[in-house]
Design a protein around this motif. Structure first.
Motif, PDB file in Angstrom:
ATOM      1  N   GLN A 168       0.816  -1.204   0.000  1.00  0.00           N
ATOM      2  CA  GLN A 168       0.000   0.000   0.000  1.00  0.00           C
ATOM      3  C   GLN A 168       0.857   1.264   0.000  1.00  0.00           C
ATOM      4  OE1 GLN A 168      -2.946   0.072   3.012  1.00  0.00           O
ATOM      5  NE2 GLN A 168      -3.965   1.856   2.165  1.00  0.00           N
TER       6      GLN A 168
ATOM      7  N   ARG B 190       5.309  17.786  -9.978  1.00  0.00           N
ATOM      8  CA  ARG B 190       5.066  17.610  -8.546  1.00  0.00           C
ATOM      9  C   ARG B 190       6.189  16.800  -7.883  1.00  0.00           C
ATOM     10  NH1 ARG B 190      -0.168  18.344  -6.373  1.00  0.00           N
ATOM     11  NH2 ARG B 190      -1.119  20.102  -7.422  1.00  0.00           N
TER      12      ARG B 190
ATOM     13  N   THR C 154       5.581  12.887  -7.579  1.00  0.00           N
ATOM     14  CA  THR C 154       4.571  12.409  -6.618  1.00  0.00           C
ATOM     15  C   THR C 154       3.181  12.299  -7.236  1.00  0.00           C
ATOM     16  OG1 THR C 154       4.161  14.647  -5.843  1.00  0.00           O
ATOM     17  CG2 THR C 154       5.826  13.377  -4.663  1.00  0.00           C
ATOM     18  N   ALA C 155       2.979  12.941  -8.389  1.00  0.00           N
ATOM     19  CA  ALA C 155       1.664  12.863  -9.033  1.00  0.00           C
ATOM     20  C   ALA C 155       1.459  11.545  -9.747  1.00  0.00           C
ATOM     21  CB  ALA C 155       1.478  14.020 -10.013  1.00  0.00           C
TER      22      ALA C 155
ATOM     23  N   LYS D 143       0.024   6.164  -6.594  1.00  0.00           N
ATOM     24  CA  LYS D 143      -0.855   4.995  -6.669  1.00  0.00           C
ATOM     25  C   LYS D 143      -2.074   5.304  -7.535  1.00  0.00           C
ATOM     26  CE  LYS D 143      -0.698   4.888  -2.090  1.00  0.00           C
ATOM     27  NZ  LYS D 143       0.552   5.441  -1.599  1.00  0.00           N
ATOM     28  N   SER D 144      -2.375   4.420  -8.428  1.00  0.00           N
ATOM     29  CA  SER D 144      -3.469   4.674  -9.360  1.00  0.00           C
ATOM     30  C   SER D 144      -4.791   4.134  -8.822  1.00  0.00           C
ATOM     31  CB  SER D 144      -3.167   4.017 -10.704  1.00  0.00           C
ATOM     32  OG  SER D 144      -3.190   2.616 -10.556  1.00  0.00           O
ATOM     33  N   TRP D 145      -5.846   4.680  -9.377  1.00  0.00           N
ATOM     34  CA  TRP D 145      -7.196   4.230  -9.048  1.00  0.00           C
ATOM     35  C   TRP D 145      -7.352   2.743  -9.373  1.00  0.00           C
ATOM     36  CZ3 TRP D 145     -11.592   5.974  -6.796  1.00  0.00           C
ATOM     37  CH2 TRP D 145     -12.801   5.380  -7.139  1.00  0.00           C
ATOM     38  N   GLU D 146      -6.839   2.374 -10.551  1.00  0.00           N
ATOM     39  CA  GLU D 146      -6.970   0.983 -10.982  1.00  0.00           C
ATOM     40  C   GLU D 146      -6.280   0.041  -9.986  1.00  0.00           C
ATOM     41  OE1 GLU D 146      -6.072   3.429 -12.952  1.00  0.00           O
ATOM     42  OE2 GLU D 146      -7.775   3.519 -14.328  1.00  0.00           O
TER      43      GLU D 146
ATOM     44  N   TRP E 268      -5.823   0.526  -6.831  1.00  0.00           N
ATOM     45  CA  TRP E 268      -6.632   0.455  -5.613  1.00  0.00           C
ATOM     46  C   TRP E 268      -7.820  -0.495  -5.804  1.00  0.00           C
ATOM     47  CZ3 TRP E 268      -7.910   0.462  -0.813  1.00  0.00           C
ATOM     48  CH2 TRP E 268      -9.235   0.635  -0.424  1.00  0.00           C
TER      49      TRP E 268
ATOM     50  N   ARG F  97      -8.453  -3.915  -3.810  1.00  0.00           N
ATOM     51  CA  ARG F  97      -9.695  -4.095  -3.065  1.00  0.00           C
ATOM     52  C   ARG F  97     -10.394  -5.393  -3.495  1.00  0.00           C
ATOM     53  NH1 ARG F  97     -13.567  -0.509  -0.382  1.00  0.00           N
ATOM     54  NH2 ARG F  97     -15.677  -1.059  -0.992  1.00  0.00           N
TER      55      ARG F  97
ATOM     56  N   ALA G 234      -8.385   8.812  -4.165  1.00  0.00           N
ATOM     57  CA  ALA G 234      -8.047   8.699  -5.588  1.00  0.00           C
ATOM     58  C   ALA G 234      -8.393   9.961  -6.371  1.00  0.00           C
ATOM     59  CB  ALA G 234      -8.754   7.489  -6.186  1.00  0.00           C
TER      60      ALA G 234
ATOM     61  N   GLY H 233      -6.242  15.970  -5.785  1.00  0.00           N
ATOM     62  CA  GLY H 233      -5.005  16.444  -6.396  1.00  0.00           C
ATOM     63  C   GLY H 233      -4.266  17.409  -5.489  1.00  0.00           C
TER      64      GLY H 233
ATOM     65  N   GLN I 260      -0.165  15.759  -3.643  1.00  0.00           N
ATOM     66  CA  GLN I 260       0.974  15.187  -4.365  1.00  0.00           C
ATOM     67  C   GLN I 260       2.149  16.160  -4.349  1.00  0.00           C
ATOM     68  OE1 GLN I 260      -2.137  15.209  -5.473  1.00  0.00           O
ATOM     69  NE2 GLN I 260      -2.694  13.064  -5.534  1.00  0.00           N
TER      70      GLN I 260
ATOM     71  N   ASP J 207     -19.955   1.852   1.319  1.00  0.00           N
ATOM     72  CA  ASP J 207     -19.164   1.284   0.215  1.00  0.00           C
ATOM     73  C   ASP J 207     -18.560   2.371  -0.669  1.00  0.00           C
ATOM     74  OD1 ASP J 207     -19.565  -1.222   1.082  1.00  0.00           O
ATOM     75  OD2 ASP J 207     -20.944  -1.840  -0.509  1.00  0.00           O
TER      76      ASP J 207
ATOM     77  N   ASP K  78     -15.842   4.556   1.398  1.00  0.00           N
ATOM     78  CA  ASP K  78     -14.573   3.857   1.641  1.00  0.00           C
ATOM     79  C   ASP K  78     -13.808   3.625   0.343  1.00  0.00           C
ATOM     80  OD1 ASP K  78     -15.113   3.899   4.289  1.00  0.00           O
ATOM     81  OD2 ASP K  78     -15.517   1.763   4.517  1.00  0.00           O
ATOM     82  N   LEU K  79     -14.538   3.426  -0.745  1.00  0.00           N
ATOM     83  CA  LEU K  79     -13.870   3.264  -2.040  1.00  0.00           C
ATOM     84  C   LEU K  79     -13.215   4.578  -2.464  1.00  0.00           C
ATOM     85  CD1 LEU K  79     -13.365   1.314  -4.457  1.00  0.00           C
ATOM     86  CD2 LEU K  79     -15.376   2.307  -5.521  1.00  0.00           C
ATOM     87  N   THR K  80     -13.947   5.677  -2.281  1.00  0.00           N
ATOM     88  CA  THR K  80     -13.428   6.976  -2.715  1.00  0.00           C
ATOM     89  C   THR K  80     -12.207   7.391  -1.906  1.00  0.00           C
ATOM     90  OG1 THR K  80     -15.679   7.616  -3.266  1.00  0.00           O
ATOM     91  CG2 THR K  80     -14.062   9.375  -3.186  1.00  0.00           C
TER      92      THR K  80
ATOM     93  N   CYS L 283     -10.233   5.407  -0.490  1.00  0.00           N
ATOM     94  CA  CYS L 283      -9.219   4.345  -0.646  1.00  0.00           C
ATOM     95  C   CYS L 283      -8.817   3.709   0.681  1.00  0.00           C
ATOM     96  CB  CYS L 283      -7.977   4.868  -1.383  1.00  0.00           C
ATOM     97  SG  CYS L 283      -8.329   5.472  -3.026  1.00  0.00           S
ATOM     98  N   ARG L 284      -9.742   3.637   1.609  1.00  0.00           N
ATOM     99  CA  ARG L 284      -9.439   2.920   2.856  1.00  0.00           C
ATOM    100  C   ARG L 284     -10.741   2.412   3.474  1.00  0.00           C
ATOM    101  NH1 ARG L 284      -6.355   5.709   7.818  1.00  0.00           N
ATOM    102  NH2 ARG L 284      -4.827   6.171   6.190  1.00  0.00           N
ATOM    103  N   ASP L 285     -10.770   1.153   3.770  1.00  0.00           N
ATOM    104  CA  ASP L 285     -11.962   0.569   4.403  1.00  0.00           C
ATOM    105  C   ASP L 285     -12.085   1.036   5.852  1.00  0.00           C
ATOM    106  OD1 ASP L 285     -12.595  -0.781   2.127  1.00  0.00           O
ATOM    107  OD2 ASP L 285     -11.669  -2.664   2.724  1.00  0.00           O
TER     108      ASP L 285
ATOM    109  N   PRO M 259      -4.705  10.934  -9.417  1.00  0.00           N
ATOM    110  CA  PRO M 259      -4.502   9.665 -10.110  1.00  0.00           C
ATOM    111  C   PRO M 259      -5.712   9.216 -10.919  1.00  0.00           C
ATOM    112  CG  PRO M 259      -3.936   9.482  -7.778  1.00  0.00           C
ATOM    113  CD  PRO M 259      -4.564  10.813  -7.969  1.00  0.00           C
ATOM    114  N   ASP M 260      -6.913   9.446 -10.393  1.00  0.00           N
ATOM    115  CA  ASP M 260      -8.096   8.934 -11.072  1.00  0.00           C
ATOM    116  C   ASP M 260      -8.643   9.978 -12.026  1.00  0.00           C
ATOM    117  OD1 ASP M 260     -10.424   7.843 -11.911  1.00  0.00           O
ATOM    118  OD2 ASP M 260     -11.478   8.102 -10.017  1.00  0.00           O
TER     119      ASP M 260
ATOM    120  N   HIS N 206     -10.585   9.055 -14.652  1.00  0.00           N
ATOM    121  CA  HIS N 206     -11.715   8.476 -15.377  1.00  0.00           C
ATOM    122  C   HIS N 206     -13.055   8.827 -14.743  1.00  0.00           C
ATOM    123  CE1 HIS N 206      -8.844   6.246 -17.676  1.00  0.00           C
ATOM    124  NE2 HIS N 206      -8.368   5.668 -16.596  1.00  0.00           N
ATOM    125  N   SER N 207     -13.042   9.185 -13.472  1.00  0.00           N
ATOM    126  CA  SER N 207     -14.296   9.285 -12.742  1.00  0.00           C
ATOM    127  C   SER N 207     -14.882  10.685 -12.693  1.00  0.00           C
ATOM    128  CB  SER N 207     -14.096   8.786 -11.310  1.00  0.00           C
ATOM    129  OG  SER N 207     -13.723   7.441 -11.342  1.00  0.00           O
TER     130      SER N 207
END
Lengths: 154, 338
Positions: free
Chosen positions: A35, A70, A127-128, A131-134, A136, A140, B43, B46, B49, B136, B139-141, B143-145, B207-208, B210-211
């Motif tokens: 992680q 970054r 740093t940018a 870890k990627s969304w994918e 994670w 999970r 995720a 911004g 970083q 759900d 915790d997904l957003t 990135c920690r349960d 990082p994300d 796509h969303s």
């Protein structure tokens, strides 16, 4: 104009009409995935790149790249001094243009006139490209799968 | 009512006084970022970083108070990073409250129960807890349960202690409207004073990628989420901004309404874009090329409908014309009739 170039290892990186004088190297992390482990920089990362702008236009292009980066940058000055830190601001005003940088061991930012800069080294970890969304989602899903296996095995 | 009358009166008198003085660009909410370090790595974020030595830097209480006084906005939002990590956060908040600023301390609430004794309940202090949906989704957003459960427990504790508590929610393009509506029910069941919602913004450094929501998709989603709104749902934001999210109103961005101050200085032009920094609020107002930002003016602003750009536009609309004022009254009293 942004082109995509490839380094000697075949990895792509954006090339803003500038040719680095040194080959672009990439850092390959060998730590096992966990992680907290940093991921390898993304294909677009400038980490490891070196730029020696030869004109004012090129200088402005590199300044923009460095401002958007970054990670820490090492500036090689014309005085032969080398200074390292996070470039957080640029003020572009003709010959009075300067950069502002936070150095790791100094509380106050340092101003560096653009005319004194010889080269930009993108030395710090990007740093940018963390870890990627994918990654994670994958992690999970694996955890859920493992939980299911443990449950059925007990 | 989602906001106390005293706060509403303060904001109204402030905006009216700015208009009477003929001030064209005035701040409504100061976005005060005393640090970038966070105990989560969401995720969609911004903001965090940076190299370690930058994450270790913090604004001092004196810097925070000076920024608040210079800016003059009646409301201070303290995002970050996670503000509760800051070892002097209670001093910062206390000083802002003494200056009669309405403080929204935006927290993921992981540390809230541990730190709550350091704070005094006040009409001027609100814990704005980051909640991005039901268990759900949240915790997904983040990135920690387990964070959702920690946050809901902390909300209950804070409410029991007499604090004002709101939630702030960022909706991404995979949001399920029915689940979001169920989330609103759950937050109101918890007893929060009000909820704040906003679409996500596609940070270049997050990082994300796509969303994030495109403009039309944003309007569709918020129309579905806010359709046949339940009377019990209370939103701690301008009703005209909610109509803007639903596509019922068109606004241009007013980034000076939510200026941002952090360890780098006053950020140009807004909370989300980083086009440079200046050392004073006055310089920010005078040296930023505001006409270069906003929908139709800047590619980076094309799909942005985030509260920090448009909530101030909605408030400005309320006080700029009788139709805006009447629209606000109507949207407040009869949200399902607009």
């Amino acid at each position: 104009m942004v082109r995509v170039c490839r380094n000697r290892e075949g990895h792509a990186f954006p090339q803003h009409d500038l040719i680095p004088l040194f080959p672009v190297f990439r850092f390959h992390f060998t730590v096992p995935m966990s992680q907290d482990a940093p991921e390898e920089p993304s294909e677009k990362s400038l980490q490891g790149a070196v730029f020696r702008p030869g004109s004012q236009e090129e200088l402005l292009n590199v300044v923009e790249l460095a401002f958007g980066y970054r990670g820490d940058i090492t500036l090689e000055l014309k005085s032969r001094e080398s200074t390292n830190g996070y470039l957080f601001n640029r003020v572009l005003d003709g010959p009075r243009s300067y950069l502002e940088m936070f150095q790791p061991d100094h509380p106050c930012p340092r101003k560096i006139p653009c005319r004194e800069i010889h080269a930009f080294h993108f030395t710090g970890q990007d740093t940018a490209s963390g870890k990627s969304w994918e990654a994670w989602v994958r992690k999970r899903q694996e955890e859920r799968k493992n939980e299911g296996q443990n449950f059925s095995g007990s | 009512m989602a906001v106390p009358l005293s706060q509403m009166a303060t904001v109204v008198s402030y905006v009216v006084s700015q208009k009477l003085k003929g001030v064209k660009r005035y701040p409504l909410v100061l976005m005060l970022e005393p640090l970038f370090r966070c105990n989560l790595a969401c995720a969609g974020c911004g903001k965090i970083q940076y190299p370690e030595h930058v994450l270790d830097r913090r604004l001092t209480p004196e810097q925070c108070w000076a920024a608040a006084e210079e800016c003059g906005a009646p409301i201070i939002s303290i995002p970050g990073g996670e503000p509760l990590i800051h070892p002097e956060m209670q001093d910062i908040v206390q000083g802002l409250v003494q200056r009669k600023k309405y403080v929204y301390l935006c927290t993921n609430a992981i540390l809230l129960e541990r730190k709550i004794d350091e704070y005094e309940p006040s009409n001027y202090l609100t814990f704005s807890v980051h909640m991005d949906g039901l268990r759900d989704e949240h915790d997904l957003t983040v990135c920690r349960d387990g964070v959702y459960d920690v946050a809901t427990k902390a909300i209950k504790t804070a409410l029991k202690r007499g604090f004002r508590v709101t939630t702030n929610t960022t909706l991404f393009n995979d949001a399920n409207p029915q689940r979001v509506r169920a989330f609103f029910d759950e937050m109101m069941d918890l007893g929060v004073e009000g909820m704040m919602i906003s679409p996500g913004y596609s940070y270049e450094k997050a990082p994300d990628q796509h969303s994030f929501l495109r403009r039309h998709r944003t309007q569709e989603l918020f129309s579905d989420v806010l359709a046949k709104r339940k009377r019990r749902w209370r939103f701690n934001q301008s009703p005209l901004f909610l109509e803007f999210l639903e596509g019922k109103r068109e606004y241009q961005c007013t980034p000076w309404g939510n200026p941002t101050y952090n360890i780098f200085g006053w950020q140009k032009p807004c909370y989300l874009l980083q086009d440079g920094y200046v050392s004073s609020f006055r310089e920010l107002l005078e040296s930023t090329a505001w006409e270069q930002y906003g929908v139709g003016r800047n590619e980076k602003c094309r799909d942005c409908m985030v509260h920090c750009g448009y909530e101030a536009s909605a408030v400005e609309d309320t006080f700029s014309s009788w139709s805006g004022f009447a629209g606000t009254v109507k949207a407040t009293l009869f949200p399902n009739m607009t």
